[in-house]
Design an enzyme around this catalytic site. Structure first.
Site, PDB file in Angstrom:
ATOM      1  N   CYS A 136      43.572  46.279  38.050  1.00 37.06           N
ATOM      2  CA  CYS A 136      44.874  45.402  38.091  1.00 37.06           C
ATOM      3  C   CYS A 136      45.004  45.259  36.792  1.00 37.06           C
ATOM      4  CB  CYS A 136      43.901  43.491  38.501  1.00 37.06           C
ATOM      5  SG  CYS A 136      45.173  42.809  39.074  1.00 37.06           S
ATOM      6  N   CYS A 139      46.006  41.125  36.254  1.00 34.10           N
ATOM      7  CA  CYS A 139      44.666  40.538  36.110  1.00 34.10           C
ATOM      8  C   CYS A 139      44.012  40.201  34.553  1.00 34.10           C
ATOM      9  CB  CYS A 139      43.622  40.407  37.430  1.00 34.10           C
ATOM     10  SG  CYS A 139      44.320  41.185  38.676  1.00 34.10           S
ATOM     11  N   ASP A 140      44.266  41.514  34.547  1.00 32.44           N
ATOM     12  CA  ASP A 140      43.009  41.716  33.485  1.00 32.44           C
ATOM     13  C   ASP A 140      43.926  41.962  31.699  1.00 32.44           C
ATOM     14  OD1 ASP A 140      41.497  41.396  34.660  1.00 32.44           O
ATOM     15  OD2 ASP A 140      41.048  43.418  35.628  1.00 32.44           O
TER      16      ASP A 140
END
Length: 308
Positions: A136, A139-140
């Site tokens: 992701c 997300c990261d």
């Protein structure tokens, strides 16, 4: 086989399942929630979550799911470990079997079984999951500012993740198995127009390299047999997700990818009394906050259905 009657059964324990549990238990619907194979869902495989509102300093993924679980329990949700192995949605109450040993009969069902990111299946990839290997970028990606990263995949998602990462990172390698991109023409153009994305066509990842600090590189092999190593700090998978809906195939209406179809703007499936929330019905956004929001929608839809 032992049988038990429940009013509301929630299958799945990510942000969608727990939020549905918080709402249904506060509405006094005595929900029973089964956690499934991965208690806490996909978030338990990430380390720091920085984009969930209300945590200005970020929060550990496991901690956040533990907090949601505790909140659901506080209002009386009966949370159980176990996997649903069979489901019969042909009549109400719906019948489901837990771990092949116990039958539950539920007046209403909220499905929040999530989706699983597809991985390449390399031992090194498993070893560094959460330490540089991620599925992701939204997300990261932030953790890799001004660093070099790689994205695996050739579709729209891969191109989208690569261009997103290119805005944060120094260099992005897009590792593509085929000699072309599958993405839409507009997405391809965006990739080719981004100077710090290098597309490596006809390359496969042999191994993710790293040490105690996490990912340090990747060993790639070209179709002609030549190998090269790239130095990277982040390795992002963008080869698709797989919704966990096998149980419901042939009963619920699924799209071509296997995601549960719901009535637009609701959590209602094609079977009255069965509701879907989170990534199991959402191939587009796949964020903790959207999953939680859809868990709330499912709970409210469910409550209205039972009041009828």
């Amino acid at each position: 086989m032992e049988t038990e009657n429940v009013k509301v059964l929630i299958i799945g324990s990510g942000p969608a399942g727990y939020t549905a549990a918080i709402y249904t238990s506060r509405a006094n619907l005595q929900p029973v929630l089964y956690e499934g194979i991965e208690p806490g869902g996909q978030l338990t495989t990430t380390t720091e979550v920085e984009n969930f509102p209300g945590y200005p300093d970020g929060v550990d993924g496991n901690q956040m799911m533990a907090d949601m679980r505790r909140q659901a329990e506080r209002f009386g949700t009966d949370i159980r470990s176990g996997v649903i192995t069979q489901a019969d949605l042909s009549q109400r109450p719906f019948r489901v079997v837990v771990d092949g040993t116990k039958e539950l009969r539920a007046e209403a069902l909220i499905i929040a079984t999530g989706a699983s990111a597809k991985y390449l299946g390399l031992p090194s990839e498993t070893k560094f999951r959460g330490q540089g290997v991620s599925a992701c970028a939204t997300c990261d990606g932030f953790f890799y500012r001004k660093k070099d990263v790689a994205v695996v995949g050739g579709g729209d998602t891969a191109c989208e993740e690569a261009t997103y990462l290119a805005s944060l990172c120094r260099q992005v390698y897009l590792i593509v198995r085929k000699p072309f991109l599958r993405a839409s023409k507009a997405m391809q153009q965006r990739v080719f127009d981004t100077p710090n994305i290098e597309v490596l066509f006809e390359h496969n990842t042999v191994e993710v390299l790293g040490d105690d600090s996490g990912v340090t590189g990747a060993l790639l092999r070209k179709t002609d047999g030549t190998e090269r190593t790239i130095d990277i700090s982040g390795f992002f998978l963008a080869i698709g997700h797989h919704p966990n809906t096998e149980l419901f195939a042939g009963q619920l209406e699924l799209d071509a990818e296997g995601y549960i179809r719901t009535e637009p703007g609701t959590s209602k499936t094609n079977i009255e009394g069965v509701f879907a929330a989170g990534d199991v019905k959402d191939p587009h956004y796949r964020q903790a906050v959207t999953a939680a929001g859809s868990g709330c929608i499912a709970a409210l839809d469910c409550e209205r259905f039972l009041l009828k």
